[in-house]
Scaffold this active site. Sequence first.
Site, PDB file in Angstrom:
ATOM      1  N   HIS A 126     -16.618  26.706 -30.602  1.00 37.82           N
ATOM      2  CA  HIS A 126     -15.359  26.407 -29.907  1.00 37.82           C
ATOM      3  C   HIS A 126     -14.410  25.730 -30.886  1.00 37.82           C
ATOM      4  O   HIS A 126     -14.838  24.972 -31.754  1.00 37.82           O
ATOM      5  CB  HIS A 126     -15.575  25.450 -28.731  1.00 37.82           C
ATOM      6  CG  HIS A 126     -16.386  26.017 -27.616  1.00 37.82           C
ATOM      7  ND1 HIS A 126     -15.854  26.876 -26.679  1.00 37.82           N
ATOM      8  CD2 HIS A 126     -17.679  25.842 -27.275  1.00 37.82           C
ATOM      9  CE1 HIS A 126     -16.798  27.205 -25.811  1.00 37.82           C
ATOM     10  NE2 HIS A 126     -17.926  26.593 -26.145  1.00 37.82           N
ATOM     11  N   GLU A 174     -11.868  22.500 -24.381  1.00 41.55           N
ATOM     12  CA  GLU A 174     -12.960  23.309 -24.934  1.00 41.55           C
ATOM     13  C   GLU A 174     -12.486  24.748 -25.162  1.00 41.55           C
ATOM     14  O   GLU A 174     -12.835  25.376 -26.163  1.00 41.55           O
ATOM     15  CB  GLU A 174     -14.163  23.298 -23.986  1.00 41.55           C
ATOM     16  CG  GLU A 174     -15.391  23.989 -24.552  1.00 41.55           C
ATOM     17  CD  GLU A 174     -16.543  23.977 -23.574  1.00 41.55           C
ATOM     18  OE1 GLU A 174     -17.623  23.496 -23.947  1.00 41.55           O
ATOM     19  OE2 GLU A 174     -16.362  24.445 -22.423  1.00 41.55           O
ATOM     20  N   HIS A 190     -22.475  25.321 -30.684  1.00 37.48           N
ATOM     21  CA  HIS A 190     -23.499  24.710 -29.828  1.00 37.48           C
ATOM     22  C   HIS A 190     -24.223  25.765 -28.999  1.00 37.48           C
ATOM     23  O   HIS A 190     -23.839  26.936 -28.947  1.00 37.48           O
ATOM     24  CB  HIS A 190     -22.892  23.623 -28.924  1.00 37.48           C
ATOM     25  CG  HIS A 190     -22.086  24.142 -27.759  1.00 37.48           C
ATOM     26  ND1 HIS A 190     -21.832  23.386 -26.642  1.00 37.48           N
ATOM     27  CD2 HIS A 190     -21.474  25.332 -27.536  1.00 37.48           C
ATOM     28  CE1 HIS A 190     -21.101  24.083 -25.783  1.00 37.48           C
ATOM     29  NE2 HIS A 190     -20.876  25.256 -26.305  1.00 37.48           N
ATOM     30  N   ASP A 249     -17.396  17.891 -36.782  1.00 39.91           N
ATOM     31  CA  ASP A 249     -16.637  19.051 -37.258  1.00 39.91           C
ATOM     32  C   ASP A 249     -17.503  20.017 -38.065  1.00 39.91           C
ATOM     33  O   ASP A 249     -18.201  19.613 -38.998  1.00 39.91           O
ATOM     34  CB  ASP A 249     -15.461  18.563 -38.112  1.00 39.91           C
ATOM     35  CG  ASP A 249     -14.440  19.652 -38.355  1.00 39.91           C
ATOM     36  OD1 ASP A 249     -14.344  20.584 -37.517  1.00 39.91           O
ATOM     37  OD2 ASP A 249     -13.744  19.578 -39.381  1.00 39.91           O
ATOM     38  N   HIS A 250     -17.441  21.285 -37.668  1.00 42.46           N
ATOM     39  CA  HIS A 250     -18.195  22.360 -38.322  1.00 42.46           C
ATOM     40  C   HIS A 250     -19.704  22.129 -38.301  1.00 42.46           C
ATOM     41  O   HIS A 250     -20.428  22.553 -39.205  1.00 42.46           O
ATOM     42  CB  HIS A 250     -17.685  22.602 -39.751  1.00 42.46           C
ATOM     43  CG  HIS A 250     -16.363  23.309 -39.754  1.00 42.46           C
ATOM     44  ND1 HIS A 250     -15.196  22.689 -39.395  1.00 42.46           N
ATOM     45  CD2 HIS A 250     -16.043  24.593 -40.032  1.00 42.46           C
ATOM     46  CE1 HIS A 250     -14.208  23.557 -39.471  1.00 42.46           C
ATOM     47  NE2 HIS A 250     -14.685  24.729 -39.839  1.00 42.46           N
ATOM     48  N   HIS A 291     -22.800  29.652 -30.323  1.00 42.37           N
ATOM     49  CA  HIS A 291     -21.420  30.138 -30.420  1.00 42.37           C
ATOM     50  C   HIS A 291     -20.544  28.931 -30.716  1.00 42.37           C
ATOM     51  O   HIS A 291     -21.015  27.800 -30.687  1.00 42.37           O
ATOM     52  CB  HIS A 291     -20.988  30.789 -29.093  1.00 42.37           C
ATOM     53  CG  HIS A 291     -21.003  29.810 -27.965  1.00 42.37           C
ATOM     54  ND1 HIS A 291     -22.155  29.427 -27.344  1.00 42.37           N
ATOM     55  CD2 HIS A 291     -20.016  29.073 -27.421  1.00 42.37           C
ATOM     56  CE1 HIS A 291     -21.881  28.518 -26.437  1.00 42.37           C
ATOM     57  NE2 HIS A 291     -20.589  28.263 -26.462  1.00 42.37           N
ATOM     58  N   CYS A 323     -22.492  29.860 -22.512  1.00 41.91           N
ATOM     59  CA  CYS A 323     -22.752  28.736 -23.421  1.00 41.91           C
ATOM     60  C   CYS A 323     -24.249  28.581 -23.702  1.00 41.91           C
ATOM     61  O   CYS A 323     -24.647  27.723 -24.488  1.00 41.91           O
ATOM     62  CB  CYS A 323     -22.154  27.436 -22.888  1.00 41.91           C
ATOM     63  SG  CYS A 323     -20.410  27.266 -23.335  1.00 41.91           S
TER      64      CYS A 323
HETATM   65 NI    NI Z   1     -19.759  26.753 -25.313  1.00 39.84          NI
END
Ligand code: NI
Length: 145
Positions: A45, A127, A18, A82-83, A43, A37
Amino acid sequence: MNTKHCCLTKIYNFSAGHRLFLDRLSEKENSEVFGKCSNPRGHGHDYYLEVRVKGEINNDTGMVVDLKELDLIVDKVISELDHKRLDIEVDYFIKNQSTGENIVRFFWGKLKDNIQNINLVYLKLWETENNYFEYFEEKDIKYAN
Ligand code: NI
């Protein structure tokens, strides 16, 4: 009469990318608000989601919930994220910042809509190993950690 309940907590995980970013702000301002972020190239998580449900212990099965049913419902919601690059690929997070707060709220809404006969108590979304977000209804606060 006080009804006795048993709680079950199951942990699921998924990975997603995200970027937190407000169009109306400059790069510098976004970086001030969202920190790392807001990295322009995004990037990822590795998220952990704790799902807590409660119920009376079934006399036959000895369980409070059908785990296969719970897995099916949670896995279906997870597969939407997911992904994925959340802020680009997932409609909800195109409209709402993909913060931990909004992600855990997203799960709460989706799970509440889909688990009529399972009593959802509490969600916790990790997270990073240093921060997590919790979501529950006030009446269930005594079940939260
Ligand atoms: Ni982040």
